[in-house]
Design a protein around this motif. Structure first.
Motif, PDB file in Angstrom:
ATOM      1  N   ASN A  61       0.788  -1.359   0.054  1.00  0.00           N
ATOM      2  CA  ASN A  61      -0.054   0.037   0.042  1.00  0.00           C
ATOM      3  C   ASN A  61       0.902   1.350   0.158  1.00  0.00           C
ATOM      4  O   ASN A  61       0.534   2.440   0.707  1.00  0.00           O
ATOM      5  N   SER A  62       1.975   1.345  -0.923  1.00  0.00           N
ATOM      6  CA  SER A  62       2.628   2.425  -0.861  1.00  0.00           C
ATOM      7  C   SER A  62       3.008   2.677  -2.380  1.00  0.00           C
ATOM      8  O   SER A  62       3.014   1.591  -3.235  1.00  0.00           O
ATOM      9  N   LYS A 116       0.460   9.966   3.477  1.00  0.00           N
ATOM     10  CA  LYS A 116      -0.441  10.916   2.660  1.00  0.00           C
ATOM     11  C   LYS A 116      -1.795  10.220   2.567  1.00  0.00           C
ATOM     12  O   LYS A 116      -1.860   8.920   2.560  1.00  0.00           O
ATOM     13  N   GLY A 117      -2.627  11.016   2.523  1.00  0.00           N
ATOM     14  CA  GLY A 117      -4.171  10.403   2.635  1.00  0.00           C
ATOM     15  C   GLY A 117      -4.661  10.028   3.923  1.00  0.00           C
ATOM     16  O   GLY A 117      -3.884   9.929   5.016  1.00  0.00           O
ATOM     17  N   PRO A 118      -5.964   9.656   4.120  1.00  0.00           N
ATOM     18  CA  PRO A 118      -6.943   9.713   3.141  1.00  0.00           C
ATOM     19  C   PRO A 118      -7.229  11.094   2.554  1.00  0.00           C
ATOM     20  O   PRO A 118      -7.008  11.931   3.494  1.00  0.00           O
ATOM     21  N   PRO A 119      -7.832  11.506   1.524  1.00  0.00           N
ATOM     22  CA  PRO A 119      -8.308  10.301   0.630  1.00  0.00           C
ATOM     23  C   PRO A 119      -7.171   9.594  -0.035  1.00  0.00           C
ATOM     24  O   PRO A 119      -6.060  10.073  -0.352  1.00  0.00           O
ATOM     25  N   ARG A 120      -7.625   8.521  -0.721  1.00  0.00           N
ATOM     26  CA  ARG A 120      -6.247   7.557  -1.229  1.00  0.00           C
ATOM     27  C   ARG A 120      -5.702   8.082  -2.462  1.00  0.00           C
ATOM     28  O   ARG A 120      -4.363   7.831  -2.676  1.00  0.00           O
ATOM     29  N   LYS A 121      -6.381   8.930  -3.150  1.00  0.00           N
ATOM     30  CA  LYS A 121      -5.757   9.707  -4.393  1.00  0.00           C
ATOM     31  C   LYS A 121      -4.432  10.518  -3.888  1.00  0.00           C
ATOM     32  O   LYS A 121      -3.628  10.743  -4.649  1.00  0.00           O
ATOM     33  N   LEU A 122      -4.361  11.090  -2.885  1.00  0.00           N
ATOM     34  CA  LEU A 122      -3.340  11.787  -2.293  1.00  0.00           C
ATOM     35  C   LEU A 122      -1.994  10.977  -2.240  1.00  0.00           C
ATOM     36  O   LEU A 122      -0.846  11.653  -2.096  1.00  0.00           O
ATOM     37  N   LYS A 123      -2.057   9.518  -2.376  1.00  0.00           N
ATOM     38  CA  LYS A 123      -1.004   8.731  -2.244  1.00  0.00           C
ATOM     39  C   LYS A 123      -0.264   8.656  -3.550  1.00  0.00           C
ATOM     40  O   LYS A 123       0.958   8.112  -3.578  1.00  0.00           O
TER      41      LYS A 123
END
Length: 78
Positions: A33-34, A55-62
């Motif tokens: 998950n990175s 980073k995140g949530p939201p996931r898109k910030l990752k």
């Protein structure tokens, strides 16, 4: 699948910006998950261009925008 799509987008942007630079996706098993992008210089040193860890949530910030990684690459090589 989202990791693969983002990796493909970033690698395409890097190849477009610096055609002579080899791009490897996951030369070693990735952390779960990175999403990270690193530059390995000729002397063997590593420069982190992007890390979505923390980073995140939201996931898109990752995930980075490809242009952000290209800019970080150019700054690292300057």
């Amino acid at each position: 699948r989202v990791f693969g799509r983002n990796a493909a987008a970033v690698s395409e942007a890097l190849r477009g910006a610096m055609a002579h630079l080899p791009v490897d996706i996951n030369p070693r098993p990735p952390r779960r998950n990175s999403f990270e992008v690193s530059l390995v210089k000729e002397d063997g040193s590593t420069v982190e261009l992007w890390s979505g860890i923390g980073k995140g949530p939201p996931r898109k910030l990752k995930f980075p925008q490809p242009e952000t990684v290209v800019e970080a690459l150019k700054n690292s090589l300057a």
